[in-house]
Design a protein around this motif. Structure first.
Motif, short mmCIF file in Angstrom:
data_model
loop_
_atom_site.label_atom_id
_atom_site.label_comp_id
_atom_site.label_asym_id
_atom_site.label_seq_id
_atom_site.Cartn_x
_atom_site.Cartn_y
_atom_site.Cartn_z
N GLU A 27 0.82 -1.22 0.00
CA GLU A 27 0.00 0.00 0.00
C GLU A 27 0.84 1.26 0.00
OE1 GLU A 27 -0.80 -2.59 1.91
OE2 GLU A 27 -2.90 -3.09 1.49
N GLN A 28 1.99 1.22 0.66
CA GLN A 28 2.82 2.42 0.73
C GLN A 28 3.30 2.84 -0.66
OE1 GLN A 28 3.38 4.38 3.54
NE2 GLN A 28 4.11 5.78 1.96
N ALA A 29 3.64 1.86 -1.48
CA ALA A 29 4.09 2.17 -2.85
C ALA A 29 2.95 2.83 -3.63
CB ALA A 29 4.55 0.89 -3.55
N ILE A 30 1.73 2.35 -3.42
CA ILE A 30 0.57 2.93 -4.09
C ILE A 30 0.35 4.36 -3.61
CG2 ILE A 30 -1.95 2.77 -4.39
CD1 ILE A 30 -1.65 -0.29 -4.14
N VAL A 31 0.44 4.57 -2.28
CA VAL A 31 0.28 5.91 -1.71
C VAL A 31 1.32 6.87 -2.29
CG1 VAL A 31 0.52 7.28 0.42
CG2 VAL A 31 -0.82 5.15 0.44
N ASP A 32 2.57 6.42 -2.35
CA ASP A 32 3.66 7.29 -2.83
C ASP A 32 3.42 7.78 -4.25
OD1 ASP A 32 4.94 7.04 -0.42
OD2 ASP A 32 6.34 5.48 -1.08
N VAL A 33 2.87 6.91 -5.09
CA VAL A 33 2.62 7.30 -6.48
C VAL A 33 1.38 8.19 -6.56
CG1 VAL A 33 1.92 6.48 -8.76
CG2 VAL A 33 3.78 5.34 -7.55
N VAL A 34 0.28 7.71 -6.02
CA VAL A 34 -1.01 8.37 -6.22
C VAL A 34 -1.06 9.77 -5.59
CG1 VAL A 34 -3.48 8.22 -5.70
CG2 VAL A 34 -2.26 6.20 -6.46
N ALA A 35 -0.48 9.92 -4.40
CA ALA A 35 -0.56 11.20 -3.69
C ALA A 35 0.36 12.26 -4.27
CB ALA A 35 -0.24 11.00 -2.21
N ASN A 36 1.27 11.86 -5.14
CA ASN A 36 2.25 12.81 -5.67
C ASN A 36 2.16 13.00 -7.18
OD1 ASN A 36 3.92 13.46 -3.19
ND2 ASN A 36 3.97 11.23 -3.15
N ARG A 37 0.99 12.70 -7.73
CA ARG A 37 0.75 12.92 -9.15
C ARG A 37 -0.54 13.72 -9.31
NH1 ARG A 37 4.83 10.87 -8.22
NH2 ARG A 37 5.88 9.08 -9.18
N SER A 38 -0.57 14.59 -10.31
CA SER A 38 -1.79 15.34 -10.58
C SER A 38 -2.83 14.41 -11.20
CB SER A 38 -1.49 16.49 -11.55
OG SER A 38 -1.17 15.96 -12.83
N ASN A 39 -4.08 14.88 -11.26
CA ASN A 39 -5.13 14.04 -11.85
C ASN A 39 -4.81 13.73 -13.31
OD1 ASN A 39 -7.89 13.68 -13.35
ND2 ASN A 39 -8.27 13.19 -11.21
N ASP A 40 -4.31 14.71 -14.02
CA ASP A 40 -3.95 14.50 -15.42
C ASP A 40 -2.89 13.40 -15.54
OD1 ASP A 40 -3.94 15.27 -18.25
OD2 ASP A 40 -1.92 15.99 -17.84
N LEU A 86 -11.35 6.34 -1.69
CA LEU A 86 -10.41 7.44 -1.89
C LEU A 86 -9.59 7.24 -3.17
CD1 LEU A 86 -8.96 10.01 -1.00
CD2 LEU A 86 -7.64 8.64 0.64
N ILE A 87 -9.07 6.04 -3.36
CA ILE A 87 -8.27 5.75 -4.56
C ILE A 87 -9.10 5.92 -5.83
CG2 ILE A 87 -7.15 3.89 -5.86
CD1 ILE A 87 -5.23 4.71 -3.88
N LEU A 88 -10.32 5.39 -5.82
CA LEU A 88 -11.17 5.49 -7.01
C LEU A 88 -11.50 6.95 -7.32
CD1 LEU A 88 -13.65 2.50 -6.67
CD2 LEU A 88 -11.56 2.64 -8.01
N ALA A 89 -11.74 7.74 -6.28
CA ALA A 89 -12.03 9.17 -6.48
C ALA A 89 -10.82 9.86 -7.11
CB ALA A 89 -12.38 9.83 -5.15
N LEU A 90 -9.63 9.52 -6.66
CA LEU A 90 -8.42 10.15 -7.19
C LEU A 90 -8.18 9.78 -8.66
CD1 LEU A 90 -6.13 9.62 -4.08
CD2 LEU A 90 -6.69 11.85 -5.08
N PHE A 91 -8.64 8.61 -9.07
CA PHE A 91 -8.42 8.19 -10.45
C PHE A 91 -9.56 8.57 -11.39
CE2 PHE A 91 -4.87 5.53 -9.01
CZ PHE A 91 -4.00 5.69 -10.08
N MET A 92 -10.65 9.11 -10.85
CA MET A 92 -11.73 9.57 -11.74
C MET A 92 -11.35 10.89 -12.37
SD MET A 92 -15.40 8.92 -9.92
CE MET A 92 -15.75 7.45 -8.96
N PRO A 93 -11.59 11.05 -13.68
CA PRO A 93 -11.42 12.39 -14.26
C PRO A 93 -12.35 13.35 -13.52
CG PRO A 93 -11.67 10.72 -15.97
CD PRO A 93 -11.99 10.06 -14.67
N PRO A 94 -11.91 14.58 -13.28
CA PRO A 94 -12.65 15.48 -12.40
C PRO A 94 -14.11 15.73 -12.77
CG PRO A 94 -10.46 16.31 -12.79
CD PRO A 94 -10.63 15.15 -13.70
N THR A 95 -14.40 15.99 -14.03
CA THR A 95 -15.79 16.23 -14.40
C THR A 95 -16.63 14.98 -14.17
OG1 THR A 95 -15.08 17.78 -16.10
CG2 THR A 95 -17.32 17.02 -16.24
#
Length: 469
Positions: free
Chosen positions: A186-199, A231-240
């Protein structure tokens, strides 16, 4: 609710929203096939967020940020919050949940010169309003709202910035390794997801499918559960899509989550609302206005239908004569007569720009010797009261509005995780820095400390990685 320790001084200027050059345009459907792991799509595909992005670096708050995704404590308190850990299954489920209990608003911290979509951004308007200093507004020359830190006059800022030296294929490989074999890193997933923009997250998703022939969202869903999955699914959804999905989920099944409808429709810019309406149609095969009409009624229905049009005036210049006239109209439609002319409130609050509404609120205080938020509370009740107050609160100080919603999502027993997730995700690339400052000022405790005491495990780790210290 009043804010303890707030000096009744006026706010310094609060700058532009959305950042200049980052107003997005809705990409044509069919360009990007939306992953099957997401909530059901009615047709059409959803494209990745363009790098020019929605306000903020990568989109609406999920990474660029919708201008709003908080809520509005109603005087009567909130409906009950979902049980902790009760993230909805995607698709379906309760969705982004009902807000927790909380008191109504009284005073609200304000920012005299916020700039909303369509105007010059990142530059505070001199003297509070274009064309000169803000007039003395409140009885006695003082504002009932707290002052804003000087650091907040320099522009809005998200806690997530696009990663430098970004490599979508490398990130896809890291996520693949994190989910491979027994257990999940999970830590590896957190490190990537939390430090990348939605784009950037959209690009990782596409790279993952290209490299492995598998759907990243499906793989993540199989490895995660509960609040962490939400939380993860929300972060990977395109914003609109996230906004449109939240609206659809709020009206699905028995009952309606009115606060989610208010939160999204009463706080977005015209462009964002129009994109949401198009996305709602293309992804779910439904007409948003029709769904709103069938799920709501009365003055609340009319307010939401007005919001749905995305036709608010977005001229940043303030007409003080019009503000005085509107203040007089509002007084005569409410406090100055027996009964209430609801259509007058709807017309003014649905059409005037946010800076214009702020000037109207100041003029109203001089006319009625009472602030407009209090008058709305006296003249209206229920969902329409919450909707009207939300519009006024955003005109006064958007970051304070979200700070208060975050506070109520964690107040009392249990946590309204859906509201917490939605606000953190949707503001993370827009103004979460300013929301954190307002939270500390309003509640004498940092947002990160509050989140740390209300959440646990990988879910807490990812939230704190997004929010920062």
């Amino acid at each position: 609710m009043s804010y303890p320790g707030y000096p009744p001084t006026g706010y310094p200027a609060f700058p532009g929203y959305p950042p200049a050059g980052q107003e997005s345009s809705f990409p044509p459907p069919g360009q990007y096939s939306y992953p099957s792991g997401f909530p059901p799509v009615g047709g059409g595909a959803y494209p990745p967020t363009p790098s020019s992005g929605y306000p903020g670096a990568g989109g609406y708050p999920g990474a660029g940020g919708y201008p709003g995704a908080g809520g509005y404590p109603a005087p009567g308190g909130y409906p009950s919050a979902p049980q902790p850990g009760g993230a909805p299954s995607y698709p379906g489920g309760q969705g982004f949940g009902a807000p927790p209990s909380g008191a109504g608003f009284s005073g609200y911290p304000q920012a005299p010169s916020q700039s909303y979509g369509g105007g010059p951004s990142q530059v505070p308007l001199p003297g509070g309003f274009p064309g000169g200093p803000m007039p003395s507004q409140y009885p006695g020359g003082q504002s009932p709202y707290p002052s804003q830190p000087a650091s907040m006059t320099q522009g809005t800022q998200g806690t997530i910035q696009p990663a430098a030296n970004f490599d979508a294929m490398r990130d896809a490989e890291i996520l693949r390794k994190a989910m491979k074999g027994f257990g999940t890193d999970e830590q590896a997933i957190v490190d990537v997801v939390a430090n990348r923009s939605n784009d950037q997250r959209q690009k990782i998703k596409a790279a993952f499918k290209t490299m492995y022939g598998k759907d990243l969202i499906k793989d993540l869903k199989s490895e995660l559960s509960g609040n962490m999955e939400e939380l993860i699914l929300a972060l990977f959804m395109p914003p609109t899509y996230y906004d449109a999905w939240s609206l659809q989920n709020a009206m699905k099944g028995v009952g309606t989550q009115e606060r989610v409808l208010i939160e999204i429709l009463c706080t977005r810019t015209n462009q964002e609302i129009r994109e949401i309406v198009r996305c709602y149609q293309s992804e779910f095969g439904r007409d948003l206005e029709k769904d709103i009409r069938s799920d709501t009624s009365g003055h609340f229905e009319r307010l939401l239908v007005s919001m749905c049009q995305g036709n608010r005036d977005e001229n940043q210049n303030v007409n003080h004569q019009l503000a005085q006239e509107d203040a007089q109209r509002l007084y005569q439609a409410g406090e100055g007569k027996l009964g209430t002319d609801e259509s007058c409130f709807n017309m003014i609050l649905a059409t005037r720009s946010f800076p214009q509404l702020k000037a109207t609120m100041e003029a109203y205080c001089r006319v009625a010797n009472r602030d407009l938020l209090s008058s709305v509370g006296r003249e209206f009740s229920g969902s329409v009261e919450s909707g009207l107050k939300t519009i006024l609160q955003c005109a006064l100080n958007r970051p304070a509005f979200f700070a208060e919603r975050l506070y109520h999502s964690m107040k009392g027993a249990g946590t309204d995780d859906s509201t917490l997730v939605r606000i953190v995700v949707t503001r993370s690339e827009i103004d979460l820095v300013q929301i954190k400052q307002m939270f500390s000022q309003m509640y004498q405790k940092t947002l990160s400390k509050r989140i740390a005491s209300d959440t646990s495990g990988d879910y807490r780790r990812l939230l704190l990685a997004i929010v920062g210290q």
